[in-house]
Design a protein around this motif. Structure first.
Motif, mmCIF file in Angstrom:
data_model
loop_
_atom_site.group_PDB
_atom_site.id
_atom_site.type_symbol
_atom_site.label_atom_id
_atom_site.label_comp_id
_atom_site.label_asym_id
_atom_site.label_seq_id
_atom_site.Cartn_x
_atom_site.Cartn_y
_atom_site.Cartn_z
ATOM 1 N N GLU A 191 -5.223 1.547 2.455
ATOM 2 C CA GLU A 191 -4.948 0.248 3.821
ATOM 3 C C GLU A 191 -5.796 -0.101 5.024
ATOM 4 O OE1 GLU A 191 -2.010 -3.241 5.670
ATOM 5 O OE2 GLU A 191 -2.794 -0.830 5.213
ATOM 6 N N GLU A 192 -4.752 1.440 6.035
ATOM 7 C CA GLU A 192 -4.733 1.882 6.628
ATOM 8 C C GLU A 192 -6.376 1.329 7.361
ATOM 9 O OE1 GLU A 192 -2.451 0.773 8.977
ATOM 10 O OE2 GLU A 192 -1.110 1.286 7.826
ATOM 11 N N ASP A 215 4.867 -4.937 3.271
ATOM 12 C CA ASP A 215 4.037 -3.705 3.678
ATOM 13 C C ASP A 215 5.545 -2.920 4.607
ATOM 14 O OD1 ASP A 215 1.828 -1.095 5.229
ATOM 15 O OD2 ASP A 215 0.772 -2.841 5.752
ATOM 16 N N HIS A 267 1.030 -1.328 0.075
ATOM 17 C CA HIS A 267 0.106 -0.014 -0.161
ATOM 18 C C HIS A 267 0.637 1.461 0.050
ATOM 19 C CE1 HIS A 267 -0.291 1.148 4.506
ATOM 20 N NE2 HIS A 267 0.050 -0.065 4.292
ATOM 21 N N ASP A 279 5.469 2.599 8.216
ATOM 22 C CA ASP A 279 4.296 1.306 7.325
ATOM 23 C C ASP A 279 3.593 2.835 6.594
ATOM 24 O OD1 ASP A 279 2.285 0.121 7.271
ATOM 25 O OD2 ASP A 279 2.393 0.526 9.287
#
Ligand SMILES: [Zn+2]
Length: 758
Positions: A396-397, A425, A349, A359
């Motif tokens: 994605e989060e 990721d 992502h 991240d």
């Protein structure tokens, strides 16, 4: 630093490690095609470049770029333009997804004392991007409902089911209360779900300094761990039910998709939830009275933790802006020269909660390096056999939105064409970790032997392998780990973008990343920044390079192997192990209920009870029946024999420099292999959550990230639904028989080709 430099020097001095294994077997290739492949791979591994990784991270993490933000769409366009600049056909595919952001957040202690939580992470001088407050999402949990509650506070440790069993023994109920739970031990979305099931009306989550704050190490900016005001944002949606946009379960959230009204969306949390820093949590916890918490519940704050309820009373008020926002997936395709309708999909992502250097950017930049390298190879004439699809997902989060909506939109085509999905990721330093389909373990292990570990000069395979031996519990496991030539690929739970591909569509998947030396406490906070990453994590970007090499080579081999490089004996072994696990689980549940009933009869609970600190005696329970696992045992046995028949036929057909198959035979073999893996994810899926179709593993109903193996059977046992456990053993047995049947067909094809002397 010194250690790293020495190791890096060693790595440079030794021969390029990938040149040492020229004759090593390559699953799916004949020796001749392997030689051609190695030529291209040699060129490929020279291309991923630490400086380029660093510059891409600098740009992509320069400003907050959460889903729906201006920088999110700017990053997507920037990525697309980079991909195009490298000669790849890249497009942005847009979806419309529900994404709540905070409008109002109040957490206050209203009695016996008053305290108002700050709910704000302060900027740090040392970290230049931490001051971009106007663009930062406030601290919150996405998909908490709106709510306004005032209630006594109860401390529930990590807020997982066993903590509520403990509370019950203590005689403490959370009915009508607001609970406060530590982050950790389960996916965060489980905590409000379990709290609501027990009657709580609100939920606070906080990061205890014991877990990732000052008890773990020096805090940011002096060290990598969580500072007192650091907060973990994150989604609290009921992901084990289904992933993706809560309004469009099972279908793509395209502009014209039919949507559920928000009031009927089943994955939105049931009670309001808000995350806290430990600075904000401390006065709340200190105000809780009642019994002291059990010794193993105490955290790292300088207070005695009490359970409550009350006298602390908390007012929690949350309002959100419930908007549909665009999600921008960037997707590039490299068409296959010979098998264009077989796809290898590779993704990571690009959206973050805030700046997200670790991240997800540390993983996203590896995809970019792979893309850049493929662009260069294409210019030199490289043509993969199969189509490669490179994807950078948005959203994605909040809940794997971009990947799930894309996978659901293209489900039919992916079902026919996707041979594998490779996910990364956030990436750190240390050993390669892999979870996923056991059928890809051989391929990954062969690749990992060809990639050097940047810190030790060992191969990535060797370092991970030795790590598996060192961390195996007990002599038996150690021996087993030592003898294993394939890396251990652990079962997939959830927590990243592979979920829709693996669990929903049954596509063999891997989730890969380096880690183990990259502890920290900046996860989902404003401190996950370029400064943090380049000070404390993969500072020289050599693990970013190793990741691009590892995943890049895995992609290339999947794309160019003549025969799909699946290998099924790891699957068959895992099935055997997991079968034993569920049988043991059933026996343990039986034994412990029998023992507990006996102790109730013998007055053991009276004898063990301290009248000054009394515990509630548990109620008698019905002893579980014996279960019929025979269909599952038969399926497992059948799979084992089909696997070994296939391996024998494969080895015989691929001897010397060629193989025994003509072109139509090769087509049929590949089609059969693709079908074999789909058998593990039948259309009816798991009970109570049919979106999850993969029967080998699933995110646990009450664990979230952590996988439950044989989830249909196991969770029925957990929930004491005995007829369902037997029905699921039968369903899984059937799926295994089916996979075995397809493998038998594939073996027969190879045997007859060999017999015909081609
Ligand atoms: Zn991530």
């Amino acid at each position: 630093m010194t250690l790293f430099r020495t190791a890096a020097l060693l790595a440079t001095l030794s021969l390029a490690p990938w040149s040492s294994s020229d004759d090593a077997p390559m699953r799916g290739f004949t020796p001749a095609s392997a030689r051609a492949e190695r030529e291209w791979e040699r060129k490929f591994v020279a291309l991923p470049d630490p400086d380029s990784l660093r510059e891409h991270m600098r740009y992509l993490s320069a400003r907050p770029h959460h889903l729906g933000s201006p920088r999110d769409s700017a990053n997507a366009a920037w990525i697309r333009d980079r991909l195009r600049g490298w000669g790849l056909a890249a497009e942005i595919e847009t979806f419309r997804v529900l994404f709540p952001t905070p409008r109002e957040r109040v957490v206050e202690l209203v009695g016996p004392k008053r305290f108002v939580a700050r709910l704000q992470e302060p900027a740090l001088k040392a970290d230049p991007t931490s001051g971009q407050q106007a663009e930062q999402l406030p601290t919150y949990n996405a998909y908490s409902p709106d709510g306004d509650v005032t209630a006594p506070l109860v401390f529930v440790n990590y807020g997982i089911p066993e903590d509520y069993d403990r509370l019950e023994r203590l005689g403490v109920s959370v009915k009508g209360a607001i609970v406060i739970a530590k982050y950790g031990r389960s996916w965060r979305g489980i905590k409000p779900k379990v709290a609501a099931e027990h009657g709580a009306v609100g939920c606070l989550l906080y990061s205890d300094p014991d877990d990732d704050g000052y008890h773990a190490g020096d805090t940011y900016p002096d060290g990598p761990f969580r500072p007192r005001d650091g907060v973990q944002r994150g989604s609290v949606m009921d992901m084990p039910l289904f992933a993706g946009d809560p309004l469009t379960p099972g279908v793509g959230a395209t502009a014209d998709a039919k949507r559920l009204p928000r009031s009927e969306a089943p994955t939105i949390a049931k009670i309001p939830v808000q995350p806290l820093s430990y600075a904000d949590a401390e006065p709340l916890l200190a105000a809780i009275g009642g019994r002291p918490a059990p010794a193993d519940w105490m955290g790292g704050l300088p207070i005695t933790y009490h359970v409550g309820p009350g006298p602390a009373r908390v007012h929690l008020r949350l309002r959100f802006d419930w908007r549909l926002v665009p999600a921008y997936d960037v997707v590039a395709r490299i068409p296959g020269a010979e098998r264009p309708d077989e796809w290898v999909v590779r993704g990571n992502h690009h959206d973050a909660w805030v700046n997200g250097a670790e991240d997800p950017i540390s993983g996203a930049i590896a995809v970019l390096e792979e893309a850049r390298a493929y662009g260069a190879l294409l210019k030199q004439g490289w043509r993969p056999r199969r189509t490669i699809v490179l994807a950078l997902w948005d959203g994605e989060e909040p809940m794997l939105l971009g990947s799930t909506e894309w996978a659901e939109t293209h489900a039919e085509e992916l079902g026919r064409k996707a041979v594998a999905y490779l996910n990364t990721d956030g990436n750190g330093r240390g050993r390669l970790g892999a979870s996923g389909a056991p059928s890809l373990a051989r391929l990954l292990s062969e690749v990992a032997r060809d990639v050097p570990d940047p810190e030790t000069g060992l191969s990535v395979w060797k370092r991970s392998h030795l790590g598996e031996v060192a961390t195996a519990g007990g002599a038996d496991r150690r021996r087993e780990a030592r003898e294993r030539s394939d890396l251990a690929v652990s079962p997939l739970g959830s927590g990243s973008d592979y979920t829709a591909f693996y669990h929903h569509l049954g596509i063999p998947s891997l989730d890969l990343g380096f880690g183990g030396e990259d502890d920290g406490g900046i996860y989902h906070s404003i401190y996950d920044s370029f400064h943090w990453f380049t000070t404390f994590s993969d500072t020289a970007f050599v693990y970013g390079q190793a990741l691009a090499r590892t995943v890049g080579l895995t992609t290339m081999r999947l794309a160019s192997a003549e025969v799909l490089p699946y290998e099924f004996s790891r699957l068959s072994e895992r099935v055997a192990t997991n079968l034993k696990d569920v049988q043991d689980l059933h026996r343990t549940v039986r034994d412990s209920i029998e023992e507990q009933n006996r102790q109730i009869e013998e007055s053991t609970f009276v004898a063990m009870n301290d009248p000054r600190r009394p515990l509630v005696t548990p109620a008698r329970e019905e002893v579980p029946p014996f279960l019929n696992f025979a269909p599952l045992q038969n399926g497992a046995t059948r799979l084992k024999s089909a696997t070994s028949r296939f391996e024998t036929a494969y080895a015989a057909a691929f001897t010397g420099d060629g193989h025994a198959l003509d072109t139509p035979g090769m087509d049929r073999l590949n089609a059969l292999l693709l079908r074999a893996e789909r058998a593990l994810a039948p259309p009816e899926g798991l009970p109570h959550r049919p979106w999850y179709r993969q029967l080998i593993s699933a995110p646990g109903w009450y664990t979230g990230y952590v996988a439950k193996t044989m989830p249909g059977v196991r969770e029925a046992i957990d929930a004491k639904r005995w007829p369902e456990a037997e029905a699921q053993a039968e369903a899984l047995g059937r799926a295994l028989e089916q996979e075995a049947g397809v493998l038998d067909e594939a073996a027969a094809l190879l045997e007859s080709a060999k017999a015909n002397g081609r």
